[in-house]
Design an enzyme around this catalytic site. Sequence first.
Site, PDB file in Angstrom:
ATOM      1  N   ASP A 237       0.823  -1.206   0.000  1.00 50.02           N
ATOM      2  CA  ASP A 237       0.000   0.000   0.000  1.00 50.02           C
ATOM      3  C   ASP A 237       0.866   1.270   0.000  1.00 50.02           C
ATOM      4  O   ASP A 237       2.106   1.194  -0.032  1.00 50.02           O
ATOM      5  CB  ASP A 237      -0.945  -0.067   1.219  1.00 50.02           C
ATOM      6  CG  ASP A 237      -2.308   0.528   0.923  1.00 50.02           C
ATOM      7  OD1 ASP A 237      -2.415   1.375   0.024  1.00 50.02           O
ATOM      8  OD2 ASP A 237      -3.269   0.166   1.638  1.00 50.02           O
TER       9      ASP A 237
ATOM     10  N   ASP B 217     -10.245   3.403  -3.311  1.00 48.26           N
ATOM     11  CA  ASP B 217     -10.933   2.233  -2.754  1.00 48.26           C
ATOM     12  C   ASP B 217     -12.348   2.086  -3.305  1.00 48.26           C
ATOM     13  O   ASP B 217     -13.117   3.044  -3.327  1.00 48.26           O
ATOM     14  CB  ASP B 217     -11.016   2.350  -1.234  1.00 48.26           C
ATOM     15  CG  ASP B 217      -9.673   2.074  -0.589  1.00 48.26           C
ATOM     16  OD1 ASP B 217      -8.658   2.051  -1.315  1.00 48.26           O
ATOM     17  OD2 ASP B 217      -9.642   1.876   0.635  1.00 48.26           O
TER      18      ASP B 217
HETATM   19  C1  GAL Z   1      -6.180   1.229   1.455  1.00 47.26           C
HETATM   20  C2  GAL Z   1      -6.304   0.185   0.363  1.00 47.26           C
HETATM   21  C3  GAL Z   1      -7.396  -0.774   0.761  1.00 47.26           C
HETATM   22  C4  GAL Z   1      -7.022  -1.414   2.079  1.00 47.26           C
HETATM   23  C5  GAL Z   1      -6.774  -0.350   3.136  1.00 47.26           C
HETATM   24  C6  GAL Z   1      -6.233  -0.933   4.428  1.00 47.26           C
HETATM   25  O1  GAL Z   1      -5.186   2.127   1.114  1.00 47.26           O
HETATM   26  O2  GAL Z   1      -6.603   0.815  -0.865  1.00 47.26           O
HETATM   27  O3  GAL Z   1      -7.599  -1.741  -0.240  1.00 47.26           O
HETATM   28  O4  GAL Z   1      -5.886  -2.213   1.907  1.00 47.26           O
HETATM   29  O5  GAL Z   1      -5.848   0.605   2.675  1.00 47.26           O
HETATM   30  O6  GAL Z   1      -5.997   0.045   5.398  1.00 47.26           O
END
Ligand code: GAL
Length: 420
Positions: A167, A222
Amino acid sequence: MERRVIGFLVVLLQLVSCVGALSGNASNSGSLYAAFLLSNGIGRTPPMGWNSWNHFHCRIDEWTIKKTADALVSTGLAALGYKYVNIDDCWGEANRDSRGNLVARKSTFPSGIKALADYVHSKGMKLGIYSDAGYRTCSKTMPGSLGHEEQDARTFASWGVDYLKYDNCYHDGSSPQNRFARMSYALRKAGRPILYSICEWGEQNPATWAGTLGNSWRTGGDIQDKWESMTSAADQNDAWGRFAGPGRWNDPDMLEVGNGGMSIEEYRSHFSIWAIMKAPLLIGCDIKSASRAMLRILGNKEVIDVNQDPLGIQGRKIRSRADQEVWAVPLSGRRIGIVLWNRSWSRAPFTVSWRELGLAPSAPMLVRDLWLHKFVSTRQRYRLTAIVSPHACKMYVVSAQTQSLLETNGSQWSMPAFLP
Ligand code: GAL
């Protein structure tokens, strides 16, 4: 590895990918990609599996992961190809141990990640984990891997991890090309093939650089369990179609099928479009309690086969008028996959001529409906017509109509050349 050296490698890779793209020769640029940084040989078809985030967010523990693995097997989904069981954010303690290692959170993963990997492997599946190209993960509950790439990649490999989602939160402001390359290099050195899923949210057009570093990259923010979010993720992902191919996939984010925020027809559209776009098929619901209707969507083998087709070409939107869209993809065996997607609120008639699909206008074709699991009798033999309900889709595979080309089980066929 020095930052400067990594920076140089990234520039080199970008030059290589430009040359590949300019030459216009997909297979050439494909082999160049494969020769460089990641080159892990995995993800030749889009990854399939499950991920904890969309449904459970931070409420995860080893029991949930194990029961999910069991459910993937008992529902038959594992046998259909859903093999990665992926733990997302929140699996670790807030701090590293005294030697700087990441550690599983004692209260929720008391047996540790290695034991979980052993369990998942014993079921014939693979384990995925999550980290971040910054100092904390996005939930802020645990450390990220920035500055610890090689140590963490070694840890993941020693635990038997098979997939890393990486991430983009709480970093130092340096370029993602650099930060994601560092983990790519570390994974390559770690001595275990680990599918590398880059989660940079599409901010700096990762399709143009991430194919040299990882096996997939997010093309947007997301997803939410809502029609508007799903359709916009599809559109953002569509824009980058030409950058995808075996080993490197655009990722419009994980599936919401089964989480309850959309209708059955909307979920069927979601799944069909993800499949034709060659998106990773990562289930995001609680499989332990999924309804039969949802399992039937996720378990549609004919749709999965389009996603897993060995040609690995991303399907594209080829027509869009009044929220009525036609998506198409060339498939192996000289077949074509088609989705007729009605994004409007009224029932709509669709007509697609063979000419629009690049086929000889008068060729008689055999049309298979992938949701009805039937061959369609096309009265007008040189085009496909259908009435599609609001927010629903129809999905087909089209091939030449020659009886002798059908194999005995009737579900596989090959046909003469018709693509340009
Ligand atoms: C976001 C990501 C999500 C999930 C989340 C966890 O940045 O896009 O899919 O992994 O973090 O905190």
